[in-house]
Design an enzyme around this catalytic site. Structure first.
Site, PDB file in Angstrom:
ATOM      1  N   ALA A  31       0.588  -1.401  -0.108  1.00  0.00           N
ATOM      2  CA  ALA A  31       0.010  -0.047   0.095  1.00  0.00           C
ATOM      3  C   ALA A  31       0.747   1.096  -0.086  1.00  0.00           C
ATOM      4  O   ALA A  31       0.173   2.435   0.160  1.00  0.00           O
ATOM      5  CB  ALA A  31      -0.894  -0.011   1.225  1.00  0.00           C
ATOM      6  N   ARG A  37       2.372   2.565  -2.377  1.00  0.00           N
ATOM      7  CA  ARG A  37       2.363   3.172  -4.056  1.00  0.00           C
ATOM      8  C   ARG A  37       1.201   2.794  -4.762  1.00  0.00           C
ATOM      9  O   ARG A  37       0.699   1.536  -4.552  1.00  0.00           O
ATOM     10  CB  ARG A  37       3.706   3.550  -4.472  1.00  0.00           C
ATOM     11  CG  ARG A  37       4.290   2.245  -4.865  1.00  0.00           C
ATOM     12  CD  ARG A  37       5.724   2.340  -5.600  1.00  0.00           C
ATOM     13  NE  ARG A  37       5.492   2.627  -7.036  1.00  0.00           N
ATOM     14  CZ  ARG A  37       6.628   2.766  -7.806  1.00  0.00           C
ATOM     15  NH1 ARG A  37       7.592   3.014  -7.217  1.00  0.00           N
ATOM     16  NH2 ARG A  37       6.326   2.800  -9.100  1.00  0.00           N
ATOM     17  N   VAL A  59       5.537  -9.562   2.335  1.00  0.00           N
ATOM     18  CA  VAL A  59       4.793 -10.620   1.983  1.00  0.00           C
ATOM     19  C   VAL A  59       5.209 -11.988   1.626  1.00  0.00           C
ATOM     20  O   VAL A  59       4.515 -13.198   1.984  1.00  0.00           O
ATOM     21  CB  VAL A  59       3.539 -10.400   0.904  1.00  0.00           C
ATOM     22  CG1 VAL A  59       2.971  -8.987   1.203  1.00  0.00           C
ATOM     23  CG2 VAL A  59       4.535 -10.190  -0.481  1.00  0.00           C
ATOM     24  N   ASN A  97      -2.467  -7.243  -2.462  1.00  0.00           N
ATOM     25  CA  ASN A  97      -2.124  -6.267  -3.527  1.00  0.00           C
ATOM     26  C   ASN A  97      -0.661  -6.481  -3.816  1.00  0.00           C
ATOM     27  O   ASN A  97      -0.227  -6.165  -5.230  1.00  0.00           O
ATOM     28  CB  ASN A  97      -2.387  -4.700  -3.244  1.00  0.00           C
ATOM     29  CG  ASN A  97      -1.879  -3.616  -4.315  1.00  0.00           C
ATOM     30  OD1 ASN A  97      -2.417  -3.640  -5.374  1.00  0.00           O
ATOM     31  ND2 ASN A  97      -0.941  -3.137  -3.702  1.00  0.00           N
ATOM     32  N   TYR A 121       5.765 -13.254 -14.385  1.00  0.00           N
ATOM     33  CA  TYR A 121       4.928 -12.409 -13.941  1.00  0.00           C
ATOM     34  C   TYR A 121       3.440 -13.236 -14.257  1.00  0.00           C
ATOM     35  O   TYR A 121       2.316 -13.355 -13.562  1.00  0.00           O
ATOM     36  CB  TYR A 121       4.709 -10.830 -14.437  1.00  0.00           C
ATOM     37  CG  TYR A 121       3.535 -10.022 -13.672  1.00  0.00           C
ATOM     38  CD1 TYR A 121       3.708  -9.525 -12.612  1.00  0.00           C
ATOM     39  CD2 TYR A 121       2.404 -10.048 -14.681  1.00  0.00           C
ATOM     40  CE1 TYR A 121       2.848  -8.543 -12.207  1.00  0.00           C
ATOM     41  CE2 TYR A 121       1.616  -9.042 -14.390  1.00  0.00           C
ATOM     42  CZ  TYR A 121       1.565  -8.449 -13.073  1.00  0.00           C
ATOM     43  OH  TYR A 121       0.738  -7.690 -12.687  1.00  0.00           O
ATOM     44  N   ALA A 146       2.794 -16.160 -15.049  1.00  0.00           N
ATOM     45  CA  ALA A 146       2.638 -17.448 -14.393  1.00  0.00           C
ATOM     46  C   ALA A 146       2.097 -17.073 -12.910  1.00  0.00           C
ATOM     47  O   ALA A 146       1.259 -17.960 -12.676  1.00  0.00           O
ATOM     48  CB  ALA A 146       3.892 -18.032 -14.321  1.00  0.00           C
ATOM     49  N   LYS A 177       0.287 -14.575 -11.769  1.00  0.00           N
ATOM     50  CA  LYS A 177      -0.946 -14.069 -11.961  1.00  0.00           C
ATOM     51  C   LYS A 177      -2.077 -15.236 -12.242  1.00  0.00           C
ATOM     52  O   LYS A 177      -3.107 -15.002 -11.726  1.00  0.00           O
ATOM     53  CB  LYS A 177      -1.084 -12.612 -12.972  1.00  0.00           C
ATOM     54  CG  LYS A 177      -0.478 -11.766 -12.097  1.00  0.00           C
ATOM     55  CD  LYS A 177      -0.932 -11.342 -10.919  1.00  0.00           C
ATOM     56  CE  LYS A 177      -0.205 -10.038 -10.378  1.00  0.00           C
ATOM     57  NZ  LYS A 177      -0.566  -9.756  -8.902  1.00  0.00           N
ATOM     58  N   ILE A 199      -3.197   0.626 -15.684  1.00  0.00           N
ATOM     59  CA  ILE A 199      -3.637   1.568 -14.639  1.00  0.00           C
ATOM     60  C   ILE A 199      -2.604   2.863 -14.798  1.00  0.00           C
ATOM     61  O   ILE A 199      -1.311   2.385 -14.592  1.00  0.00           O
ATOM     62  CB  ILE A 199      -3.826   1.061 -13.414  1.00  0.00           C
ATOM     63  CG1 ILE A 199      -5.027  -0.103 -13.465  1.00  0.00           C
ATOM     64  CG2 ILE A 199      -4.598   2.148 -12.264  1.00  0.00           C
ATOM     65  CD1 ILE A 199      -6.641   0.471 -13.906  1.00  0.00           C
TER      66      ILE A 199
END
Length: 259
Positions: free
Chosen positions: A15, A17, A65, A91, A157, A159, A161, A190
């Site tokens: 969280a 950025r 994480v 996230n 990346y 793989a 997701k 985004i």
């Protein structure tokens, strides 16, 4: 009944950025007490400070994480500070570019451990409290890149997701009987610092293939997360919601020209 997170205790990882900061900010605006979790202390504390300065309720916890003990400490901190874990938003993610032939084992492992195993660590840490409460909402930020579209240099990346979306379905099946929903949001392009760093020409190229005609903002993802985290979304679980302005729809750029 208005969709709100009033009084909910929410965790948002990554969280400091971008999308994570946007989600944490909007969660707080919608009445949640937010535990801002980030690997960088400076960025994470800044997000929490901004929320508090705007009249919201938030605090910061530095954690990685990839580390199971950190995620267990995260869950314990949310319970200690806010008395519950109503919402867990996973996230945090990384996306270093590397073609397969040049990719090191360390790069592959870092992406998988952060983007996929990190979700597993976080969800597992929050489950006991959510079960004890008899309810919970888990929202995982996935991507269209992997499950829906591809990009050279992002096989690791992609793989991660694709794995995240599969994990969400499995977790949803296991947790549905406990009134815990598990859903993913798959953003398209985004407007985040990472996208801006690509440079104006590449950003414009991306914008040109989005049917909506513009690149989304972090708030677009955040308000979808608010809904999935709300009481009103109680009957939605195991789903991956694509938010991309129609980016995955055209077969080719010529399809946009003919629209």
């Amino acid at each position: 009944m208005a969709i709100t997170l009033q009084g909910k205790a929410a965790i948002v990882t990554g969280a400091g950025r971008g999308i994570g900061k946007g989600i944490a900010t909007v969660f707080a605006n919608e009445g949640a007490k937010v535990l801002v979790v980030n690997r960088s202390a400076e960025a994470g504390q800044s997000t929490a400070d901004e929320i508090v300065a705007a009249g919201g309720e938030a605090s910061f916890l530095q954690a990685d994480v990839k580390q199971r003990p950190d995620m267990e400490r995260m869950a314990a901190a949310c319970i200690e500070r806010y008395g519950a874990i109503d919402v867990f938003c996973a996230n945090a993610g990384v996306f270093p570019t590397s073609h397969i032939v040049d990719m090191s084992d360390e790069t592959w492992d870092d992406v998988i451990d952060t983007n996929l195993k990190g979700v597993f660590h976080g969800v597992r840490a929050c489950i006991p409290q959510m079960k004890a409460q008899g309810q919970g909402r888990i929202v995982v930020i996935s991507s269209i890149t992997g499950p829906n579209v591809g990009w050279p240099g992002l096989a690791h990346y992609m793989a991660s997701k694709g794995g995240v979306n599969a994990f969400v379905m499995g977790a949803a099946l296991e947790l549905a009987k406990h009134n815990i929903t598990v859903n993913a949001i798959s953003p398209g392009s985004i407007m985040t610092p990472g996208l801006v760093e690509l440079g104006g020409e590449q950003v414009e190229e991306i914008r040109s293939v989005i049917p909506a005609g513009y690149i989304g903002e972090t708030e677009d993802i955040a308000y979808a997360a608010v809904y999935l985290a709300s009481d009103q979304a109680r009957y939605i679980t195991g789903q991956a919601l694509v938010l991309d302005g129609g980016q995955i729809l055209p077969e080719s750029p010529s399809a946009l020209a003919d629209a």
